[in-house]
Write a protein that holds these residues in place. Structure first.
Motif, PDB file in Angstrom:
ATOM      1  N   VAL A  90       0.584  -5.630 -12.830  1.00 49.00           N
ATOM      2  CA  VAL A  90       1.715  -4.709 -12.794  1.00 49.00           C
ATOM      3  C   VAL A  90       2.655  -5.245 -11.726  1.00 49.00           C
ATOM      4  CG1 VAL A  90       2.474  -2.341 -12.420  1.00 49.00           C
ATOM      5  CG2 VAL A  90       0.195  -2.779 -13.354  1.00 49.00           C
ATOM      6  N   PRO A  91       3.888  -5.588 -12.099  1.00 48.96           N
ATOM      7  CA  PRO A  91       4.837  -6.121 -11.129  1.00 48.96           C
ATOM      8  C   PRO A  91       4.884  -5.290  -9.846  1.00 48.96           C
ATOM      9  CG  PRO A  91       5.762  -6.282 -13.309  1.00 48.96           C
ATOM     10  CD  PRO A  91       4.493  -5.478 -13.442  1.00 48.96           C
ATOM     11  N   SER A  92       4.765  -5.962  -8.726  1.00 49.90           N
ATOM     12  CA  SER A  92       4.774  -5.394  -7.366  1.00 49.90           C
ATOM     13  C   SER A  92       3.405  -4.838  -6.933  1.00 49.90           C
ATOM     14  CB  SER A  92       5.874  -4.349  -7.184  1.00 49.90           C
ATOM     15  OG  SER A  92       5.474  -3.081  -7.648  1.00 49.90           O
ATOM     16  N   TYR A  93       2.404  -4.991  -7.790  1.00 45.84           N
ATOM     17  CA  TYR A  93       1.047  -4.563  -7.424  1.00 45.84           C
ATOM     18  C   TYR A  93       0.054  -5.701  -7.612  1.00 45.84           C
ATOM     19  CZ  TYR A  93       3.106   0.052  -7.341  1.00 45.84           C
ATOM     20  OH  TYR A  93       3.899   1.111  -7.034  1.00 45.84           O
ATOM     21  N   LEU A  94       0.537  -6.901  -7.504  1.00 44.82           N
ATOM     22  CA  LEU A  94      -0.313  -8.073  -7.708  1.00 44.82           C
ATOM     23  C   LEU A  94      -1.502  -8.119  -6.741  1.00 44.82           C
ATOM     24  CD1 LEU A  94      -0.708 -10.783  -9.185  1.00 44.82           C
ATOM     25  CD2 LEU A  94       0.755 -11.838  -7.457  1.00 44.82           C
ATOM     26  N   SER A  95      -1.323  -7.620  -5.534  1.00 42.68           N
ATOM     27  CA  SER A  95      -2.389  -7.617  -4.534  1.00 42.68           C
ATOM     28  C   SER A  95      -3.667  -6.968  -5.039  1.00 42.68           C
ATOM     29  CB  SER A  95      -1.951  -6.844  -3.278  1.00 42.68           C
ATOM     30  OG  SER A  95      -0.828  -7.431  -2.706  1.00 42.68           O
ATOM     31  N   PHE A  96      -3.488  -5.858  -5.730  1.00 40.51           N
ATOM     32  CA  PHE A  96      -4.655  -5.112  -6.188  1.00 40.51           C
ATOM     33  C   PHE A  96      -5.375  -5.810  -7.340  1.00 40.51           C
ATOM     34  CE2 PHE A  96      -2.147  -2.304  -3.717  1.00 40.51           C
ATOM     35  CZ  PHE A  96      -3.077  -1.505  -3.055  1.00 40.51           C
ATOM     36  N   LEU A 117      -0.793 -19.885   3.245  1.00 43.87           N
ATOM     37  CA  LEU A 117       0.248 -19.978   2.212  1.00 43.87           C
ATOM     38  C   LEU A 117      -0.258 -19.283   0.955  1.00 43.87           C
ATOM     39  CD1 LEU A 117       1.560 -23.654   2.510  1.00 43.87           C
ATOM     40  CD2 LEU A 117       2.314 -21.583   3.683  1.00 43.87           C
ATOM     41  N   VAL A 118       0.592 -18.472   0.375  1.00 42.27           N
ATOM     42  CA  VAL A 118       0.196 -17.690  -0.793  1.00 42.27           C
ATOM     43  C   VAL A 118       1.142 -17.910  -1.971  1.00 42.27           C
ATOM     44  CG1 VAL A 118      -0.189 -15.350  -1.645  1.00 42.27           C
ATOM     45  CG2 VAL A 118      -0.767 -15.925   0.718  1.00 42.27           C
ATOM     46  N   ASP A 119       0.562 -17.971  -3.150  1.00 43.77           N
ATOM     47  CA  ASP A 119       1.328 -18.115  -4.376  1.00 43.77           C
ATOM     48  C   ASP A 119       1.798 -16.713  -4.772  1.00 43.77           C
ATOM     49  OD1 ASP A 119       2.351 -18.761  -6.817  1.00 43.77           O
ATOM     50  OD2 ASP A 119       0.671 -20.011  -7.406  1.00 43.77           O
ATOM     51  N   GLY A 120       2.938 -16.305  -4.241  1.00 43.77           N
ATOM     52  CA  GLY A 120       3.435 -14.954  -4.472  1.00 43.77           C
ATOM     53  C   GLY A 120       4.436 -14.633  -3.370  1.00 43.77           C
ATOM     54  N   VAL A 121       4.859 -13.395  -3.266  1.00 44.34           N
ATOM     55  CA  VAL A 121       5.844 -13.044  -2.247  1.00 44.34           C
ATOM     56  C   VAL A 121       5.233 -12.436  -0.993  1.00 44.34           C
ATOM     57  CG1 VAL A 121       7.585 -12.663  -4.026  1.00 44.34           C
ATOM     58  CG2 VAL A 121       6.252 -10.724  -3.139  1.00 44.34           C
ATOM     59  N   GLY A 122       6.021 -12.432   0.054  1.00 48.31           N
ATOM     60  CA  GLY A 122       5.615 -11.799   1.311  1.00 48.31           C
ATOM     61  C   GLY A 122       6.318 -10.459   1.394  1.00 48.31           C
ATOM     62  N   ILE A 123       7.384 -10.384   2.189  1.00 42.90           N
ATOM     63  CA  ILE A 123       8.126  -9.121   2.305  1.00 42.90           C
ATOM     64  C   ILE A 123       9.262  -9.019   1.290  1.00 42.90           C
ATOM     65  CG2 ILE A 123       7.589  -8.922   4.754  1.00 42.90           C
ATOM     66  CD1 ILE A 123      10.513  -9.798   5.305  1.00 42.90           C
ATOM     67  N   ALA A 132       1.303 -11.910   0.012  1.00 50.27           N
ATOM     68  CA  ALA A 132       1.182 -12.653   1.270  1.00 50.27           C
ATOM     69  C   ALA A 132       1.167 -11.709   2.477  1.00 50.27           C
ATOM     70  CB  ALA A 132       2.317 -13.664   1.401  1.00 50.27           C
ATOM     71  N   ALA A 133       1.982 -10.676   2.422  1.00 46.95           N
ATOM     72  CA  ALA A 133       2.023  -9.711   3.522  1.00 46.95           C
ATOM     73  C   ALA A 133       0.700  -8.949   3.591  1.00 46.95           C
ATOM     74  CB  ALA A 133       3.177  -8.730   3.315  1.00 46.95           C
ATOM     75  N   HIS A 134       0.185  -8.603   2.440  1.00 45.61           N
ATOM     76  CA  HIS A 134      -1.068  -7.842   2.374  1.00 45.61           C
ATOM     77  C   HIS A 134      -2.222  -8.639   2.996  1.00 45.61           C
ATOM     78  CE1 HIS A 134      -2.927  -4.412  -0.214  1.00 45.61           C
ATOM     79  NE2 HIS A 134      -3.684  -4.638   0.840  1.00 45.61           N
ATOM     80  N   LEU A 135      -2.340  -9.892   2.596  1.00 50.16           N
ATOM     81  CA  LEU A 135      -3.418 -10.733   3.134  1.00 50.16           C
ATOM     82  C   LEU A 135      -3.220 -10.981   4.629  1.00 50.16           C
ATOM     83  CD1 LEU A 135      -3.861 -13.322   0.236  1.00 50.16           C
ATOM     84  CD2 LEU A 135      -5.563 -11.667   1.046  1.00 50.16           C
ATOM     85  N   GLY A 136      -1.976 -11.176   5.021  1.00 46.15           N
ATOM     86  CA  GLY A 136      -1.688 -11.431   6.423  1.00 46.15           C
ATOM     87  C   GLY A 136      -2.053 -10.250   7.304  1.00 46.15           C
ATOM     88  N   PRO A 142      -0.935 -15.218  10.509  1.00 43.94           N
ATOM     89  CA  PRO A 142       0.392 -15.565   9.994  1.00 43.94           C
ATOM     90  C   PRO A 142       0.254 -15.929   8.518  1.00 43.94           C
ATOM     91  CG  PRO A 142       0.017 -16.628  12.099  1.00 43.94           C
ATOM     92  CD  PRO A 142      -1.316 -16.093  11.627  1.00 43.94           C
ATOM     93  N   SER A 143       1.176 -15.458   7.705  1.00 51.74           N
ATOM     94  CA  SER A 143       1.104 -15.776   6.282  1.00 51.74           C
ATOM     95  C   SER A 143       2.506 -15.925   5.714  1.00 51.74           C
ATOM     96  CB  SER A 143       0.343 -14.684   5.527  1.00 51.74           C
ATOM     97  OG  SER A 143       0.990 -13.437   5.656  1.00 51.74           O
ATOM     98  N   ILE A 144       2.607 -16.705   4.638  1.00 54.39           N
ATOM     99  CA  ILE A 144       3.898 -16.968   4.011  1.00 54.39           C
ATOM    100  C   ILE A 144       3.764 -16.901   2.491  1.00 54.39           C
ATOM    101  CG2 ILE A 144       5.702 -18.704   3.656  1.00 54.39           C
ATOM    102  CD1 ILE A 144       4.906 -19.910   6.369  1.00 54.39           C
ATOM    103  N   GLY A 145       4.726 -16.248   1.869  1.00 49.46           N
ATOM    104  CA  GLY A 145       4.722 -16.156   0.420  1.00 49.46           C
ATOM    105  C   GLY A 145       5.599 -17.250  -0.174  1.00 49.46           C
ATOM    106  N   CYS A 146       5.059 -17.991  -1.134  1.00 50.74           N
ATOM    107  CA  CYS A 146       5.804 -19.065  -1.817  1.00 50.74           C
ATOM    108  C   CYS A 146       5.808 -18.771  -3.305  1.00 50.74           C
ATOM    109  CB  CYS A 146       5.136 -20.416  -1.591  1.00 50.74           C
ATOM    110  SG  CYS A 146       4.901 -20.856   0.122  1.00 50.74           S
ATOM    111  N   ALA A 147       6.743 -17.964  -3.746  1.00 47.85           N
ATOM    112  CA  ALA A 147       6.788 -17.590  -5.159  1.00 47.85           C
ATOM    113  C   ALA A 147       7.616 -18.569  -5.970  1.00 47.85           C
ATOM    114  CB  ALA A 147       7.362 -16.182  -5.293  1.00 47.85           C
TER     115      ALA A 147
END
Length: 261
Positions: A90-96, A117-123, A132-136, A142-147
């Motif tokens: 579900v878009p914007s709920y990828l973390s779950f 580094l995460v395959d997805g977005v941060g903030i 990325a924000a969730h995992l961080g 420190p974490s970074i989203g690279c979508a």
DNA sequence: GCGACAG
DNA sequence: ATCTTGTCGC
């Protein structure tokens, strides 16, 4: 690693939203000045019917190329796990959908990487709390989203040359950058996850892009994830060394028969 | 109301 | 994300 936060994952979208809104307050944005020597990257691939997911966590020791200053992977320790996927995409709920599969892999790591580094977005997310924000926040690192594509935000197309970038703006705030990671290729959507800011995120990701569109570490875990999905054989914990020895504390986590299912 | 929408 | 051959551009 041990999570600093713990919360249920088998939840409704409504509850997931509450969790995101609550945990998003813990996101810390600040310059990441420490030189990155130990880097982590995660990715998950799926079967066609979304029944199974192949999660991969890579820990990479880094060296800096004298000529171009780009990051080169010196050594790597890879953790993988095959799991059934429950939460739908579900878009914007990828973390779950993805984090439940990644948690067992993080447990096996006893050191904290300088950045993840995460395959997805941060903030760059509707509630400023992407994967990325969730995992961080969960691991306080420190974490970074690279979508590879945009979730939210407005931007102008960056110039075609590698290194060109434009701001990614969402609700009047700069939540990331649109970064040309390779000449004439589709740009990357880079946004900080935790303990990092937009500038540092862009700088670090660019240093990780050697010859391809994706940052080397992410490209690596992505390839491994897809490779084991096809083969679906051999041990789920493997080790690959290219040179030298592991930094202290990194040698331990490798065991055989470690994680499966 | 309608379209957009990380992986 | 995944399914897929050839094809166009650097």
């Amino acid at each position: 690693m041990e999570a600093v936060i713990s919360h249920p994952w088998n939840v409704t979208i409504q509850k997931a939203k509450e969790i995101q809104l609550s945990l998003s307050k813990r996101v810390l944005l600040k310059p990441l000045l420490k030189k990155v020597l130990l880097l982590a990257a995660v990715d998950v691939s799926y079967t066609r019917w979304d029944k199974q997911g192949y999660a991969v966590l890579g820990i990479f020791s880094i060296r800096y190329d004298n000529s171009d200053g780009l990051i080169r992977i010196k050594e790597e320790v890879i953790y993988t796990r095959k799991d059934r996927v429950n939460f739908p995409y579900v878009p914007s709920y990828l973390s779950f959908r993805e984090i439940p599969m990644l948690l067992p892999l993080f447990e096996k790591v006893d050191i904290k990487p300088d950045v993840l580094l995460v395959d997805g977005v941060g903030i760059a997310h509707p509630r400023r709390f992407g994967l990325a924000a969730h995992l961080g926040v969960l691991y306080d690192i420190p974490s970074i989203g690279c979508a590879k594509s945009r979730l939210v935000g407005m931007y102008e197309e960056p110039a075609v040359k590698k290194g060109s970038l434009t701001k990614l703006v969402f609700k009047g705030e700069e939540v990331g950058v649109v970064l040309r990671s390779k000449d004439n290729c589709k740009p990357l959507f880079v946004s900080p996850g935790n303990k990092c800011n937009v500038g540092s995120a862009a700088r670090i990701v660019l240093k990780c892009c050697s010859k391809y569109r994706l940052a080397d570490p992410i490209r690596r875990v992505d390839a491994i994830s897809k490779e084991i999905r096809k083969g679906d054989n051999r041990s789920s914990v493997s080790r690959h060394l290219t040179a030298g020895s592991l930094p202290c504390g990194m040698a331990k986590p490798i065991q055989k028969g470690g994680s499966k299912q």
